[in-house]
Design a protein around this motif. Sequence first.
Motif, PDB file in Angstrom:
ATOM      1  N   GLY A 213       0.762  -1.241   0.000  1.00 16.47           N
ATOM      2  CA  GLY A 213       0.000   0.000   0.000  1.00 16.47           C
ATOM      3  C   GLY A 213       0.786   1.281   0.000  1.00 16.47           C
ATOM      4  N   TYR A 214       2.110   1.207   0.093  1.00 13.09           N
ATOM      5  CA  TYR A 214       2.932   2.411   0.088  1.00 13.09           C
ATOM      6  C   TYR A 214       3.793   2.392  -1.172  1.00 13.09           C
ATOM      7  N   LYS A 215       3.184   2.773  -2.272  1.00  7.30           N
ATOM      8  CA  LYS A 215       3.818   2.654  -3.572  1.00  7.30           C
ATOM      9  C   LYS A 215       4.984   3.623  -3.729  1.00  7.30           C
ATOM     10  N   GLN A 216       6.026   3.144  -4.411  1.00  4.81           N
ATOM     11  CA  GLN A 216       7.200   3.953  -4.754  1.00  4.81           C
ATOM     12  C   GLN A 216       7.686   4.761  -3.543  1.00  4.81           C
ATOM     13  N   PRO A 217       8.153   4.061  -2.499  1.00  6.65           N
ATOM     14  CA  PRO A 217       8.404   4.710  -1.203  1.00  6.65           C
ATOM     15  C   PRO A 217       9.710   5.473  -1.078  1.00  6.65           C
ATOM     16  N   PHE A 218      10.628   5.340  -2.026  1.00 12.14           N
ATOM     17  CA  PHE A 218      11.954   5.932  -1.860  1.00 12.14           C
ATOM     18  C   PHE A 218      12.054   7.250  -2.617  1.00 12.14           C
ATOM     19  N   ASP A 219      12.519   8.288  -1.939  1.00 15.59           N
ATOM     20  CA  ASP A 219      12.726   9.570  -2.599  1.00 15.59           C
ATOM     21  C   ASP A 219      14.148  10.043  -2.321  1.00 15.59           C
ATOM     22  N   MET A 220      14.630  10.927  -3.174  1.00 15.46           N
ATOM     23  CA  MET A 220      15.989  11.434  -3.028  1.00 15.46           C
ATOM     24  C   MET A 220      16.111  12.792  -3.698  1.00 15.46           C
ATOM     25  N   MET A 221      17.262  13.408  -3.541  1.00 17.96           N
ATOM     26  CA  MET A 221      17.533  14.669  -4.227  1.00 17.96           C
ATOM     27  C   MET A 221      17.997  14.332  -5.643  1.00 17.96           C
ATOM     28  N   GLY A 222      17.068  14.258  -6.565  1.00 18.92           N
ATOM     29  CA  GLY A 222      17.404  13.755  -7.882  1.00 18.92           C
ATOM     30  C   GLY A 222      17.215  14.714  -9.026  1.00 18.92           C
TER      31      GLY A 222
END
Length: 472
Positions: A213-222
Amino acid sequence: MTEQGNTPLEGEGKKIWKYVAVIAIAAIVLFAGVEIVTHTKSNTNTSTLTVNISLAGSEKAFYVSTILPQFEKAYPNITLKFTYESASSIVTTLQAQGSNPSIDVVQQDNGFVGPLLSSGLVMKLNPYLSQLEPMNGTTAAASSSTGAIIPAYYNEGNFSGSTYFFPIRGNTQLAYYNQSAITKVGTIMGTVLPQPNNTTNLMEDLIALNAHGYKQPFDMMGHQGASTPTQVFQWMAEFGGNPMAFNSTGDIQALTFLQNIINKGLMSPSYSNGFWGSYKGLASGNYQYIDQWPYVTSLLGGLGWNNTTSSANHNLGVNYVFKGPNNNAQYIVGGDELGIVNHTSHLWSAIHYINFLDSAKVQTELLQNLTWPVVNVAAYNAPQASGIAFQMIKYEETHGIFRPAVPWMTQWDSYFDSAWAQITSGVNVTTALSSAHANMLNYLNIYYKGTNYPSEYQAGDIYPSGDYTGPV
């Protein structure tokens, strides 16, 4: 009348930019100017000290509302004025002002100090170090009211044996994540998911979150620019690479790891716009994990996201940034340095200002109000610094790695950005990074011909300083 009297003078968004016309390092050393005899001198003339800062909105507001009036109260004969040129434009501005600058002090990101130096825009500080917080290689003064600069920062502003910049703050990244989500998904799976403190645990958590239920959970300075190369620099070192080389084994492994996150559908779409100011998506549930500079701690708290380690139900997880394979921990230290502009008419006001900012009292206020990783060790003895996040910051600072003090660091950033764009679009990682390495070497052969940089780069002798554990 200048403050020196008859004393001779010495010579987000943060934007990525190319600085092509650079002066050879030999010229940098020679530009130091006329030496003066160090002596204590009080500033008795009324003057206006102009300081250029490039800060986030909340940081800028604190400078104006708190730093400015406190400094003017301490030095009633000095009026403090801030200007807000970006890290990229300040060089052009100071070049245009020449020998009659209207800006006296520059507070500059430590990744952007090289062009200021290679253009001869800042003066050597060696004759004045006795007037500033001690930088004597020891923390013996740590328990005193004045403290001392954390030893890790001693060489940050030192070029060819001379000090041109003095630290004002550090910056280390921390891991921020949705602890509630990790706890919830672990319960659904009938297990306890590990804290995302290394590459194995991080990948396990991301896959579990994405499947429940927590789609695409990774974020970064991209989004490229200054943020992405700075952040990925750390990841390359964590994987045992030498980021400056671009294509060492660890560098390739780190970028392959990130490319795999994209290929597995774990990367948040927000990453393409992510930079040093990104954090709200964590609170809104757009992603569940991000490495970010710690000033966002208080901002997340204002959005209702707090870390209470004594409670099993706290929603915000805060930890050291994840470790690479073999639990290799590498913490890149960013932050700002202070340089005094060459030909300033307000030298002693500038020295007073630097000493004021680095004092234990002001450093404690910066730590408490802005969650800044500060450079005066005494600030960490204050009761306000007892929280776990502050202790993580202090640990990462004192065990950090620093980008090497080379005047072409922004060009490295530019070549990284080109490689990053290729890698995120699916180009083979080794191919993209090898091309960046070749471009960097070619640049040095053209613009630093006659210096040691080309041969040192080709031999792999340029690498991070501090507690760096990669190939040397």
